[in-house]
Design a protein around this motif. Sequence first.
Motif, mmCIF file in Angstrom:
data_model
loop_
_atom_site.group_PDB
_atom_site.id
_atom_site.type_symbol
_atom_site.label_atom_id
_atom_site.label_comp_id
_atom_site.label_asym_id
_atom_site.label_seq_id
_atom_site.Cartn_x
_atom_site.Cartn_y
_atom_site.Cartn_z
ATOM 1 N N GLY A 132 -2.006 16.418 -2.317
ATOM 2 C CA GLY A 132 -1.718 15.000 -2.156
ATOM 3 C C GLY A 132 -2.923 14.112 -2.402
ATOM 4 O O GLY A 132 -2.826 13.087 -3.098
ATOM 5 N N LEU A 133 -4.077 14.508 -1.873
ATOM 6 C CA LEU A 133 -5.281 13.698 -2.049
ATOM 7 C C LEU A 133 -5.753 13.698 -3.503
ATOM 8 O O LEU A 133 -6.189 12.665 -4.022
ATOM 9 C CB LEU A 133 -6.384 14.211 -1.124
ATOM 10 C CG LEU A 133 -6.151 13.959 0.363
ATOM 11 C CD1 LEU A 133 -7.155 14.731 1.217
ATOM 12 C CD2 LEU A 133 -6.217 12.473 0.693
ATOM 13 N N SER A 134 -5.639 14.839 -4.174
ATOM 14 C CA SER A 134 -6.042 14.878 -5.589
ATOM 15 C C SER A 134 -5.057 14.116 -6.459
ATOM 16 O O SER A 134 -5.449 13.499 -7.454
ATOM 17 C CB SER A 134 -6.190 16.322 -6.070
ATOM 18 O OG SER A 134 -4.979 17.041 -5.966
ATOM 19 N N ALA A 135 -3.772 14.124 -6.092
ATOM 20 C CA ALA A 135 -2.793 13.339 -6.847
ATOM 21 C C ALA A 135 -3.149 11.861 -6.791
ATOM 22 O O ALA A 135 -3.091 11.142 -7.810
ATOM 23 C CB ALA A 135 -1.386 13.575 -6.309
ATOM 24 N N ARG A 136 -3.522 11.379 -5.609
ATOM 25 C CA ARG A 136 -3.930 9.976 -5.488
ATOM 26 C C ARG A 136 -5.184 9.690 -6.309
ATOM 27 O O ARG A 136 -5.296 8.651 -6.976
ATOM 28 C CB ARG A 136 -4.177 9.627 -4.015
ATOM 29 C CG ARG A 136 -2.911 9.647 -3.151
ATOM 30 C CD ARG A 136 -3.228 9.246 -1.720
ATOM 31 N NE ARG A 136 -2.095 9.473 -0.830
ATOM 32 C CZ ARG A 136 -1.087 8.626 -0.652
ATOM 33 N NH1 ARG A 136 -1.068 7.485 -1.340
ATOM 34 N NH2 ARG A 136 -0.104 8.909 0.186
ATOM 35 N N ASP A 188 -1.188 12.197 3.758
ATOM 36 C CA ASP A 188 -1.960 12.691 2.608
ATOM 37 C C ASP A 188 -1.084 13.553 1.703
ATOM 38 O O ASP A 188 -1.116 13.432 0.477
ATOM 39 C CB ASP A 188 -3.148 13.527 3.089
ATOM 40 C CG ASP A 188 -4.205 12.726 3.824
ATOM 41 O OD1 ASP A 188 -4.210 11.482 3.691
ATOM 42 O OD2 ASP A 188 -5.017 13.346 4.531
ATOM 43 N N ALA A 190 1.987 12.125 -1.040
ATOM 44 C CA ALA A 190 1.490 11.182 -2.045
ATOM 45 C C ALA A 190 2.540 10.965 -3.127
ATOM 46 O O ALA A 190 3.303 11.886 -3.449
ATOM 47 C CB ALA A 190 0.207 11.723 -2.669
ATOM 48 N N LYS A 228 -4.240 9.608 -10.114
ATOM 49 C CA LYS A 228 -3.470 8.417 -10.499
ATOM 50 C C LYS A 228 -4.347 7.168 -10.479
ATOM 51 O O LYS A 228 -4.165 6.262 -11.305
ATOM 52 C CB LYS A 228 -2.264 8.239 -9.584
ATOM 53 C CG LYS A 228 -1.160 9.253 -9.798
ATOM 54 C CD LYS A 228 -0.564 9.199 -11.212
ATOM 55 C CE LYS A 228 0.335 8.003 -11.413
ATOM 56 N NZ LYS A 228 1.049 8.061 -12.722
ATOM 57 N N ALA A 229 -5.277 7.115 -9.543
ATOM 58 C CA ALA A 229 -6.178 5.966 -9.501
ATOM 59 C C ALA A 229 -7.092 5.943 -10.723
ATOM 60 O O ALA A 229 -7.374 4.876 -11.290
ATOM 61 C CB ALA A 229 -7.010 6.002 -8.220
#
Length: 467
Positions: A216-220, A295, A298, A223-224
């Motif tokens: 979840g944190l790497s997906a955010r 988290d 995401a 995408k950023a």
Amino acid sequence: MPTVHTGKLYSQSKAKFPHLPNDFIVGTATSAYQIEGAWQDEGKGESIWDRFVHTAGKIKSAETADIACNHYHLVDDDVALLKYLGFDAYRFSISWPRILPNGTGQINQRGLDFYKRLLEQLHQHNITPFVTLYHWDLPQALQEQTGWANPECVNWFLEYVEVVQRELGELIPNWITFNEIFVNCVAGQFLGIHAPGRYNIWAHYQAMHNQMRSHGLSARLLKAAHPTSQVGVTLDLRPIYPLSSAQTDKDAVHFADLTMRRMLLDPILKGYYPQEHLDRAWMFMPNYSPQELADIHAPIDFIGVNNYSRDIVSYSPWFLGHNFMPSYTVHAPEQEYEENGKQYTAMGWEIYPDSLYEILMLLKDEYNNPKVYITENGAAFNDVLSRGRVHDTKRVDFYQRYMQSLSKAIDQGSNCAGYFAWSFLDNFEWHEGYKKRFGIVHVDYANQKRTIKDSGYWFRDLQASRR
């Protein structure tokens, strides 16, 4: 160089090809550890699988992936072969220890250069990359700090992802954060049959939670940094059936579904772990906060589905809170066979084409019909190379039937956007070594000669018919 049959391609009526939407992606897939080889070349660090295969008794055949398909040194030929077969896309993974040999800290530029070269060649041939960031090859240096069972591994993974997106992100339109979180954790942390070879149910649940947070944190993060790219995660999903009509076996289906499907899909797509499973497995779950669940939940663009068959389960009191036993764990012959009218592959897996249809319909009906890519589907058979050809008719039949199942799901509203055949090359099949061949291209491991199988030509014909 690959052996290419210069006469007619695989003789097949177009009527047997699946009907697919015009924008549907057809690709093939591999993973870094299973094909690259070059395990100590040009600055690569040791992975948990490097350590595992060099430990006596871990691999049935005592084989290693030190050379595997030597893809690291034959990448130009392999990309040319992908182009010849007409694929729209190629799914591959990046080796974490090839980029960060110690898991964190010093970057290995030669490792980055290899993947940059691969990505640039794919773009030159109009083959769309789908890049998996973690396909089971954790740096051994991090395992010595308890690896995925250590919550700090979330931060280590994010450092690795930041390096990859910064150095290669402009060439990567599609990201897959993790491959098969459940299988990776249960086989490596609890059952001990995969690296790192642990037998600890608490480590399994801790590692699974940490990988879910890392996803979840790497997906955010991705995408950023790259708003126009697609980001998803690949899960191993299978329909589950009872071994008998007994109520205990029907209950076992429910237990299995909670453990193997809902404990992953529910937090990723709905934002919570299923309470019924927590009630059963509370003693193994790590403590976590509402923020950690946030988290995991995401926003993502797609779910990747790896599917080969269905599961048949029976009731078993074998472990507290996990009252089921998959039938393949107790009955999986080494060769393909037929029994009671059912066909089984060389892995002992039932050929059950409806599995794709059933999983796609489940995602449509229970999870608001997310975009889906079938990121792995294929079969191992006892292939024979004779006079420069591999007539793998069983595999061709497998692909025809499974892709017809997929086509049926699309016709009924599934948001399935692509399909990746597993696998592009015969490869190192984890704890099975080299005797299980999944490839649509045969590899002679003695001389690294590639030979397109009939199934490879079938895909070339399929793609030609669509164009």
